[in-house]
Design a protein around this motif. Structure first.
Motif, short mmCIF file in Angstrom:
data_model
loop_
_atom_site.label_atom_id
_atom_site.label_comp_id
_atom_site.label_asym_id
_atom_site.label_seq_id
_atom_site.Cartn_x
_atom_site.Cartn_y
_atom_site.Cartn_z
N ALA A 180 0.89 -1.24 -0.06
CA ALA A 180 0.08 0.03 -0.02
C ALA A 180 0.91 1.22 0.08
O ALA A 180 0.42 2.37 -0.61
N CYS A 194 2.25 1.68 -3.25
CA CYS A 194 1.30 2.17 -4.55
C CYS A 194 1.20 3.70 -4.38
O CYS A 194 1.34 4.37 -5.25
N LYS A 195 1.13 4.24 -2.92
CA LYS A 195 1.13 5.63 -2.81
C LYS A 195 2.23 6.39 -3.27
O LYS A 195 2.39 7.43 -3.98
N THR A 217 0.19 5.01 -8.05
CA THR A 217 -0.50 4.04 -8.71
C THR A 217 -1.58 3.21 -7.90
O THR A 217 -1.14 2.84 -6.85
N LYS A 218 -2.34 2.91 -8.68
CA LYS A 218 -3.35 1.77 -8.20
C LYS A 218 -3.49 0.68 -9.12
O LYS A 218 -4.28 -0.01 -9.09
N GLN A 237 -6.90 -5.89 -1.87
CA GLN A 237 -8.18 -5.14 -2.29
C GLN A 237 -8.91 -4.38 -0.94
O GLN A 237 -9.52 -3.27 -1.30
N ILE A 262 -6.31 -1.38 0.09
CA ILE A 262 -6.20 -0.21 -0.99
C ILE A 262 -7.45 0.22 -1.67
O ILE A 262 -7.90 -0.76 -2.69
N LEU A 279 -8.16 -0.34 -6.13
CA LEU A 279 -7.00 -1.04 -6.80
C LEU A 279 -7.41 -1.88 -8.13
O LEU A 279 -8.48 -2.45 -7.88
#
Length: 140
Positions: A46, A49-50, A54-55, A84, A87, A90
């Motif tokens: 997570a 991704c931040k 991006t997700k 999932q 986030i 996602l």
């Protein structure tokens, strides 16, 4: 033309290899290896991704050479389920990851990376990069 950035995961029981694409979503590069014994893996993904803004996650699904899925594929999907929940929004893309670790190992051998410990530190993130590059090439 809109570009999309991706993260890729090679999910194992002990380690998770992570790779990222360039901003244009064309080239994959190894990012890091998450040690599941020392790090809360879902939380770390997570955070990545931040950081990478991006997700969109590309996840390798392990299959046998004959294409059937084994217990490890179930474990990977269980991990995807946890991601999932953690986030929001996602987007998951699954890629057949047969032989990616073998390819990554071969690349390391060609690069003269010697020793099991040295290889273990990087083979998973290289496998994740191979998974991601496979996906990016299929999209073209």
């Amino acid at each position: 033309m809109s570009f999309k950035k991706y993260l890729s995961l090679d999910v194992g029981d002990v380690r998770i290899g992570v790779a990222r694409s360039d901003i244009m979503g064309m080239l994959a590069s190894p990012l890091e290896v998450i040690d599941r014994k020392k790090t809360k893996a879902v939380k770390r993904v997570a955070e990545l991704c931040k950081q990478e803004n991006t997700k969109s996650l590309v996840v390798g699904i392990p299959k046998s050479l004959d294409g059937t899925e084994k217990r490890q594929a179930e474990k990977v999907r269980e991990f995807i389920g946890k991601l999932q929940k953690e986030i929001e929004g996602l987007e998951i893309f699954e890629v057949d990851e047969r032989l990616t670790t073998v390819s990554a190992d071969r690349i390391l051998t060609e690069m003269s990376v010697k020793g099991a410990i040295e290889k273990r530190k990087v083979v998973d993130k290289i496998a994740a990069a191979i998974i991601l590059q496979t996906f990016l090439d299929m999209k073209k």
